[in-house]
Scaffold this motif. Structure first.
Motif, mmCIF file in Angstrom:
data_model
loop_
_atom_site.group_PDB
_atom_site.id
_atom_site.type_symbol
_atom_site.label_atom_id
_atom_site.label_comp_id
_atom_site.label_asym_id
_atom_site.label_seq_id
_atom_site.Cartn_x
_atom_site.Cartn_y
_atom_site.Cartn_z
ATOM 1 N N UNK A 1 67.334 47.718 44.558
ATOM 2 C CA UNK A 1 67.707 47.396 45.926
ATOM 3 C C UNK A 1 68.497 48.557 46.531
ATOM 4 N N UNK A 2 69.404 49.076 45.744
ATOM 5 C CA UNK A 2 70.200 50.214 46.193
ATOM 6 C C UNK A 2 69.294 51.387 46.585
ATOM 7 N N UNK A 3 68.273 51.634 45.787
ATOM 8 C CA UNK A 3 67.334 52.722 46.085
ATOM 9 C C UNK A 3 66.577 52.437 47.382
ATOM 10 N N UNK A 4 66.147 51.199 47.555
ATOM 11 C CA UNK A 4 65.416 50.862 48.784
ATOM 12 C C UNK A 4 66.313 51.052 50.006
ATOM 13 N N UNK A 5 67.565 50.639 49.889
ATOM 14 C CA UNK A 5 68.484 50.790 51.018
ATOM 15 C C UNK A 5 68.723 52.268 51.325
ATOM 16 N N UNK A 6 68.833 53.071 50.268
ATOM 17 C CA UNK A 6 69.015 54.511 50.465
ATOM 18 C C UNK A 6 67.800 55.110 51.164
ATOM 19 N N UNK A 7 66.633 54.710 50.693
ATOM 20 C CA UNK A 7 65.400 55.247 51.263
ATOM 21 C C UNK A 7 65.281 54.869 52.749
ATOM 22 N N UNK A 8 65.574 53.620 53.054
ATOM 23 C CA UNK A 8 65.481 53.163 54.449
ATOM 24 C C UNK A 8 66.461 53.953 55.312
ATOM 25 N N UNK A 9 67.676 54.156 54.803
ATOM 26 C CA UNK A 9 68.681 54.880 55.595
ATOM 27 C C UNK A 9 68.290 56.341 55.774
ATOM 28 N N UNK A 10 67.801 56.958 54.687
ATOM 29 C CA UNK A 10 67.452 58.381 54.768
ATOM 30 C C UNK A 10 66.305 58.587 55.757
ATOM 31 N N UNK A 11 65.382 57.648 55.800
ATOM 32 C CA UNK A 11 64.257 57.779 56.739
ATOM 33 C C UNK A 11 64.714 57.475 58.169
ATOM 34 N N UNK A 12 65.489 56.398 58.314
ATOM 35 C CA UNK A 12 65.877 55.973 59.669
ATOM 36 C C UNK A 12 66.760 57.002 60.363
ATOM 37 N N UNK A 13 67.492 57.803 59.588
ATOM 38 C CA UNK A 13 68.340 58.809 60.225
ATOM 39 C C UNK A 13 67.545 60.051 60.597
ATOM 40 N N UNK A 14 66.363 60.208 60.021
ATOM 41 C CA UNK A 14 65.553 61.389 60.352
ATOM 42 C C UNK A 14 64.584 61.132 61.501
ATOM 43 N N UNK A 15 64.026 59.923 61.543
ATOM 44 C CA UNK A 15 62.990 59.623 62.536
ATOM 45 C C UNK A 15 63.534 58.592 63.513
ATOM 46 N N UNK A 16 63.255 58.772 64.801
ATOM 47 C CA UNK A 16 63.758 57.766 65.733
ATOM 48 C C UNK A 16 62.800 56.566 65.746
ATOM 49 N N UNK A 17 63.210 55.462 66.388
ATOM 50 C CA UNK A 17 62.394 54.236 66.279
ATOM 51 C C UNK A 17 61.014 54.353 66.923
ATOM 52 N N UNK A 18 60.775 55.398 67.719
ATOM 53 C CA UNK A 18 59.417 55.577 68.233
ATOM 54 C C UNK A 18 58.543 56.338 67.236
ATOM 55 N N UNK A 19 59.170 56.860 66.211
ATOM 56 C CA UNK A 19 58.423 57.590 65.184
ATOM 57 C C UNK A 19 58.214 56.748 63.928
ATOM 58 N N UNK A 20 59.071 55.757 63.757
ATOM 59 C CA UNK A 20 59.055 54.999 62.497
ATOM 60 C C UNK A 20 59.509 53.557 62.722
ATOM 61 N N UNK A 21 58.756 52.632 62.161
ATOM 62 C CA UNK A 21 59.136 51.213 62.214
ATOM 63 C C UNK A 21 59.125 50.648 60.798
ATOM 64 N N UNK A 22 60.054 49.715 60.565
ATOM 65 C CA UNK A 22 60.108 49.070 59.250
ATOM 66 C C UNK A 22 59.744 47.592 59.340
ATOM 67 N N UNK A 23 59.032 47.128 58.338
ATOM 68 C CA UNK A 23 58.818 45.698 58.117
ATOM 69 C C UNK A 23 59.351 45.460 56.716
ATOM 70 N N UNK A 24 60.414 44.674 56.626
ATOM 71 C CA UNK A 24 61.142 44.588 55.358
ATOM 72 C C UNK A 24 61.127 43.169 54.814
ATOM 73 N N UNK A 25 60.615 43.016 53.626
ATOM 74 C CA UNK A 25 60.488 41.688 53.037
ATOM 75 C C UNK A 25 61.123 41.656 51.666
#
Ligand SMILES: Nc1ncnc2c1ncn2[C@@H]1O[C@H](COP(=O)(O)OP(=O)(O)OP(=O)(O)O)[C@@H](O)[C@H]1O
Length: 923
Positions: free
Chosen positions: A422-446
């Motif tokens: 879970x920690x890795x997934x949270x890190x990955x989501x944060x690292x991606x979300x800080x690089x790409x803006x919401x028009x470049x990247x969307x998440x669906x998280x389950x």
């Protein structure tokens, strides 16, 4: 006579003597002229050589050199020297100064300064630069010109390879040159940014002994003389990996990539090959040429010492002569390079130790969560046109990235409980979300398990912020496998929508669509499903449908920018279960946490001996040579303080992103399997198209839509709720009645509420109050009055049937309808059947809760049939029981709390699972 003869003879002799003298004189003169002609010719030839090849070349050529000291040739030599002095005089006036200026700028710090300024000091420049384009090697002078010298340097790292050659006597100087250069490089950058490999054909211990302390920390690897092919393989692998992982956005080189992203995480590799002037074997030669060709773009730099070969890539050369001076391709043949004096060996060793020590402490410094985020100015700056990448961990103190790209479209992550998944997934989501803006990247998280790890990305009671990139957050999904299915269905639909849009532009891929439709919004989508194995937990229709959808999305999502990240405690068994190994093949990126099984390839057991908080990242479908071992940061932000705390946890990152992007963007939809959907929210979502609808719950879909039964005046439009226990039945029935009544204008419908079992008295009364409060008349009928009321309604139906049109709408709400059996008797039962059969088309609809399917079945016979109950919701009854209501259809249903199986003949081909809403009165 004789005397006369003698005299003649004497005259003849004299005459011949004279002739001989004359001839001799003539010959002597001719010889003198020939000598001077030869001298003149020789001078002319030498002058021609000197002017054609240059004084320096003649000087450098051992065969020609004696000419320069031959006094007989001083004339032409002097003339050439004079001309040369004159020619150089102009350049010497400002050339050296200009060179010094250039060097000062292009070779900052340890790249250009004298050793006392940098030796044994550890560099601090990271991969982002500035990267020197020149590195000093000595001073140049022009032979015989005025005694002015100027700095000489060579380009390295990204710019050009370096080839050094030496004569026998010059070898030591050549080695010192290489050692000095490498030490400059190692001292300029922060330790770890450049890694050295040395291979020496002649010695086990290798050349450059002063740099040996660097081997202690792996900054320098010395290769066995017999192992050149392995080194070349390693370099080739690296080049390939850079191409498949990092240069996927069309960037031609790591340097170009760093320019556009502002960061460079990949270390430079400098491979020093020390030869013996003999050519390499053919195959090694060819492979080295390939490395030379592809290396510079990928940060692989060659330094060849006495390895003769032609290189088909930018290369500079330095030739060291026996006297220890050199000629370089940078300065041309006219410049003699006085190489920098060799660094004192003890100093080199000391400097190497200092670098190794610094590297050790850097490496053991824990790469923090903040270190995987870009620099503040770079947040949201990266475009996702052809890929997504972001670091998730650290190797040797440097960030290591994962890439979701053409070559590795989807990821499979495995790790047993507590290993940090879970920690890795949270890190990955944060690292991606800080690089790409919401028009470049969307998440669906389950998240299928009971944790609520992704819940923080949706607005909560305590923290109202949310992750602007998240479109859907699903938590506590546990048994709602249908929700996983719904997500896959949504992704498949989105994939189709994108493919169609692409087709309209006559392109096929998202990347091309974005180019063709620059105004369009086409973000990449990352769908993360944690504990996804639950989705495939049973051999049933959900698994079958999910398998097909997963295969479709995995195969075609790549070109439509849809990426799956599936994580699991245990993937073993799934592959066999699917019987479709092709699905796994699409998951090229594998991440294995300690003790993860079967995430990597079969013979790759690297995860078994991983230390805690480490992972194997593998972009090669898990095969061994793709392993990269990284240390994972802690995304919880524990222990951070001060400035660092601003970006030291997922929550902190989310707050910054929320402030930056949330305005004007929709909140993510939160699906929380553990909470009931609110009646008011669902009722508000019912369509207003003139068809009255009874709400029965929430569909398990990505939109969270309302599940409702349309009740127009048509046969069969009644609703049955089937449940042995009333707790959830009263919620469904209450929601159905309240929502239906609410769709008529006040007073526009008659509602008859009949609580026929004790436990229904209170909910029925509250329902009646709620409806009455809207101005609609409600009549409450108990067990004692139900027969009469039913017969009365049935009679009304008979009247209406003969009338011209349906009458005023009536809704009969029966709580515990089967309890009426005892009081209805034959007439009442017939009246009930009539209501069910003919009521709906005349505007009279029954909404009833039956505690037994058998009893309901008994009602729907004789003059009524199961078709008269057009829609039903089954709660705590088994699928096999419900079967009786839909002959010919296989009903697969095991009751579970808060869920119902909903079937409406008018809209479903097969029953669907719905979520029971909260009681309207409870809100
Ligand atoms: N890289 C890390 N550094 C320090 N602590 C970590 C790291 N990764 C995880 N942890 C801690 O370990 C614990 C378990 O981590 P996490 O919840 O991510 O594991 P998990 O594999 O998802 O486990 P589960 O499946 O049981 O939830 C947490 O307390 C977390 O803070």
């Amino acid at each position: 006579m004789a005397r006369g003869l003698n005299r003649r003879q004497q005259r003849i002799t004299e005459a011949f003597d004279a002739l001989c003298e004359a001839v001799a004189a003539a010959l002597g003169a001719a010889e003198g002229r020939r000598d001077s002609t030869i001298r003149a010719h020789a001078e002319a030839i030498v002058e021609m050589w000197l002017r054609t090849d240059g004084l320096d070349a003649v000087q450098a050529d051992a065969g020609m050199r004696p000419l320069l000291t031959n006094p007989a040739l001083s004339g032409p030599l002097e003339r050439v020297r004079a001309d040369r002095r004159e020619a150089f005089a102009g350049w010497l006036e400002d050339g050296p100064r200009r060179l010094a200026d250039i060097l000062q700028e292009a070779a900052p710090g340890a790249a250009g300064l004298a050793p006392e300024h940098w030796l044994a000091r550890v560099g601090a420049v990271d991969g982002s630069g500035p990267v020197p384009s020149l590195w000093s090697i000595g001073t140049g002078r022009i032979e015989d010109a005025a005694p002015v010298d100027f700095p000489v340097a060579v380009p390295l790292l990204d710019e050009s390879h370096l080839q050094v050659s030496s004569g026998h006597e010059g070898r030591a100087r050549a080695e010192a040159l290489v050692e000095g250069l490498l030490l400059r490089v190692m001292s300029y950058f922060r330790p770890g940014i450049v890694q050295l490999h040395v291979w020496d054909v002649g010695q086990f211990t290798g050349a450059l002994p002063g740099l040996y302390p660097l081997t202690r920390t792996g900054l320098l690897t010395v290769h066995d003389p017999a192992m050149l092919p392995q080194l070349l393989d390693e370099l080739s692998d690296r080049i390939r990996r850079v191409h498949t992982r990092l240069l996927v956005d069309g960037h031609p080189s790591l340097r170009a990539l760093a320019e556009s992203t502002g960061a460079r995480n990949e270390p430079w590799i400098v491979a020093v090959l020390v030869g013996n002037r003999a050519p390499l074997k053919d195959d090694e030669h060819r492979q080295l040429q390939r490395v030379a060709r592809g290396g510079l773009a990928c940060g692989v730099q060659l330094v060849l010492l006495d390895v003769p070969m032609t290189i088909n890539a930018p290369v500079e050369s330095v030739r060291v002569d026996d006297a220890g001076t050199a000629v370089s391709s940078m300065t041309g043949p006219h410049v003699t390079v006085d190489l920098e004096p060799p660094l004192p060996p003890a100093e080199v060793t000391r400097a190497s130790h200092a670098i190794a020590d610094a590297y050790e402490s850097w490496r053991s410094r824990i790469g923090t969560f903040a270190d995987v985020l870009p620099r503040p100015a770079q947040w949201g700056k990266v475009r996702s046109v052809s890929s997504l990448h972001a670091p998730v961990g650290f190797a040797d103190g440097l960030p290591v990235e994962i890439a979701l790209a053409d070559a590795s479209p989807h990821a499979l992550i495995g790790g047993p409980s507590g290993s940090g998944k879970t920690n890795l997934l949270l890190t990955m989501i944060s690292a991606l979300a800080t690089r790409y803006d919401p028009d470049e990247l969307e998440f669906y998280l389950l998240d299928f398990k009971e944790g609520v790890s992704f819940a923080q990305f949706a607005p909560g009671r305590r923290d109202r912020t949310w992750l602007p990139h998240a479109r859907l957050v699903g938590v506590n999904i546990n048994t709602d496998r249908e929700f996983g299915l719904a997500l896959l269905q949504f992704l498949a639909d989105e994939m189709r929508r994108r493919a169609e849009a692409a087709k309209a532009y006559e392109v096929t891929k998202l990347e091309e669509l974005r180019a063709a439709d620059p105004e369009g919004r086409w973000p990449r989508i990352v769908a993360v499903i944690d504990e996804f194995q639950y989705l495939f937990a049973e051999r049933d229709a959900v698994t079958r449908a999910a398998t097909l959808l997963l295969e479709d999305v995995a195969r075609r999502g790549r070109s439509q920018g849809i990426h799956l990240v599936l994580a699991s405690q245990d993937v073993s068994g799934i592959e066999a279960f699917w019987g479709r190994p092709a699905i796994f093949e699409q998951f090229v990126l594998r991440i294995a946490l300690p003790r993860a099984r079967r995430v990597l390839a079969e013979l790759n057991d690297a995860s078994l001996d991983l230390p805690r908080w480490h992972a194997v990242i593998n972009h090669e479908s898990g095969i061994k040579h793709g392993n990269e071992i990284v240390r994972l940061p802690d995304a919880s932000g524990q222990g951070a303080s001060g400035d660092e705390a601003a970006t030291s946890s997922v929550g902190a990152v989310q707050r910054v992103l929320h402030e930056r992007y949330a305005e004007g963007r929709p909140q993510p939809r939160l699906f929380d399997g553990s909470s009931s959907p609110r009646f008011n929210d669902l009722a508000a979502g019912l369509p207003r198209d003139g068809v009255p609808r009874a709400l029965v719950g929430q569909n398990i879909d990505v939109a969270g839509s309302a599940a409702a039964v349309g009740l127009p005046d048509a046969p069969g439009r009644n609703l049955g709720v089937l449940a042995a226990v009333g707790r959830e039945a009263v919620r469904v029935l209450g929601a159905a009645a309240a929502s239906l009544a609410g769709q008529y204008p006040a007073g526009g419908v008659d509602v008859v509420v009949a609580p026929l079992v004790a436990e229904a008295a209170e909910p029925a009364a509250r329902l009646a109050d709620r409806i009455a409060a809207t101005g609609t008349p409600v009549e409450i009928v108990g067990l004692d009055g139900v027969r009469a009321r039913v017969e009365e309604l049935a009679k009304g139906v008979t009247d209406r049937l003969s009338g011209p049109a349906p009458g005023r709408p009536v809704v009969l709400v029966l709580y515990g309808a089967d309890a009426a059996d005892t009081v209805l008797e034959r007439e009442g039962t017939e009246a009930m059947r009539k209501l069910m059969r003919f009521g709906p088309e005349t505007g009279v609809h029954v909404l009833g809760w039956w505690r037994s399917v058998q009893r309901l079945r008994a009602l729907l016979m004789m003059s009524a049939s199961v078709d008269d109950l057009g829609a039903w919701v089954a709660l705590d009854v088994q699928g096999s029981e419900v079967q009786a209501l839909v002959p010919g259809m296989l009903v697969n249903w095991s009751p579970r709390p808060g869920r119902g199986l909903f079937f409406d003949r008018a809209q479903h081909a097969a029953p669907e699972v719905v979520i029971v809403p909260s009681l309207p009165e409870a809100e």
